[in-house]
Design an enzyme around this catalytic site. Structure first.
Site, PDB file in Angstrom:
ATOM      1  N   ASP A 177      38.243  -1.717  11.841  1.00 20.76           N
ATOM      2  CA  ASP A 177      38.267  -1.952  13.280  1.00 20.76           C
ATOM      3  C   ASP A 177      39.730  -1.931  13.682  1.00 20.76           C
ATOM      4  OD1 ASP A 177      35.445  -2.434  13.336  1.00 20.76           O
ATOM      5  OD2 ASP A 177      35.843  -4.404  12.481  1.00 20.76           O
ATOM      6  N   ASP A 192      23.161  -4.718  18.368  1.00 23.84           N
ATOM      7  CA  ASP A 192      24.067  -5.857  18.289  1.00 23.84           C
ATOM      8  C   ASP A 192      23.314  -7.098  18.755  1.00 23.84           C
ATOM      9  OD1 ASP A 192      25.835  -3.893  17.652  1.00 23.84           O
ATOM     10  OD2 ASP A 192      27.222  -4.250  19.310  1.00 23.84           O
TER      11      ASP A 192
END
Length: 230
Positions: free
Chosen positions: A124, A5
């Protein structure tokens, strides 16, 4: 799939997607990518957090990662127009599409038709609903409805993240994962993995792949050990 990330050019991990709650693990994403590749990663999952949150982008860093490793790279974060998706597909093996999938599904259908097998839909979820725009807003779409909708377009790969578990080491959301697998889709599990045992539970639930994040960076689990059970 080790997660890399990227925020502000550094490798970070957020807790439940909160940019105010982050840990910086490295200022060299390329070296981190090489490290996980050397450990035997099947694919690298590279997320542009700045693009996801609408605060900038790390496209140059991600391009360097792709050109520096032989392992396939799956790119995610902020891919919200067909143009950005096409640009990402020129570099990456696969792209993960979230927000755009729910705001412009027709564009995603066209991309999936042209780039068969290279589009992954991001689910998500919080409370059974899909969250978008960097996990900041609800799409109002249910998890199962999303899977049915995109499978009808010929897309079989989904990245399922239970937001409440992400970055918490609280264990995977086996219930949500099992329900998604039951739909017949290929499910990549993400969020809450804290041990090899968790990875084994995800595999037993029928998921096609697992993303390793905080547990891997905190050396609670290794790519090598998870590969051994895969």
């Amino acid at each position: 799939m080790p997660a890399i990330d990227v925020m502000g050019g550094s490798v970070v991990r957020l807790v439940k997607g909160d940019p105010a709650n982050k840990i910086v693990y490295s200022n060299d994403p390329v070296e981190m990518a090489k490290k996980w590749e050397a450990a035997g990663a099947d694919m690298l999952h590279v997320v542009d957090l700045d693009a996801a949150l609408g605060t900038g982008n790390n496209s140059e860093v991600i391009a360097k990662i792709v050109s520096s490793v032989k392992a396939p790279v799956q790119v995610a974060g902020g891919i919200r127009t067909p143009e950005v998706a096409k640009e990402a597909l020129e570099k990456a093996a696969r792209v993960v599409i979230g927000t755009m999938a729910y705001s412009d599904p027709e564009a995603v259908r066209k991309l999936a038709k042209k780039h068969h097998g290279r589009i992954v839909i991001s689910i998500d979820q919080a409370g059974g609903k899909v969250m978008v725009k960097g996990w900041q807003e609800s799409s109002g779409v249910g998890v199962q409805d999303a899977i049915v909708q995109f499978r009808a377009m010929g897309i079989d790969d989904f990245l399922l993240t239970s937001i409440e578990r992400d970055g918490t080491l609280a264990g995977p959301d086996i219930s949500a994962l099992s329900q998604a697998v039951a739909s017949g889709a290929r499910i990549i599990a993400s969020g809450g993995i804290s041990s090899v045992e968790d990875a084994l539970r995800v595999k037993s639930a029928g998921c096609s792949a697992v993303i390793l994040g905080k547990a891997m960076y905190d050396v609670r689990v290794s790519v090598e050990r998870v590969k051994a059970i895969a």
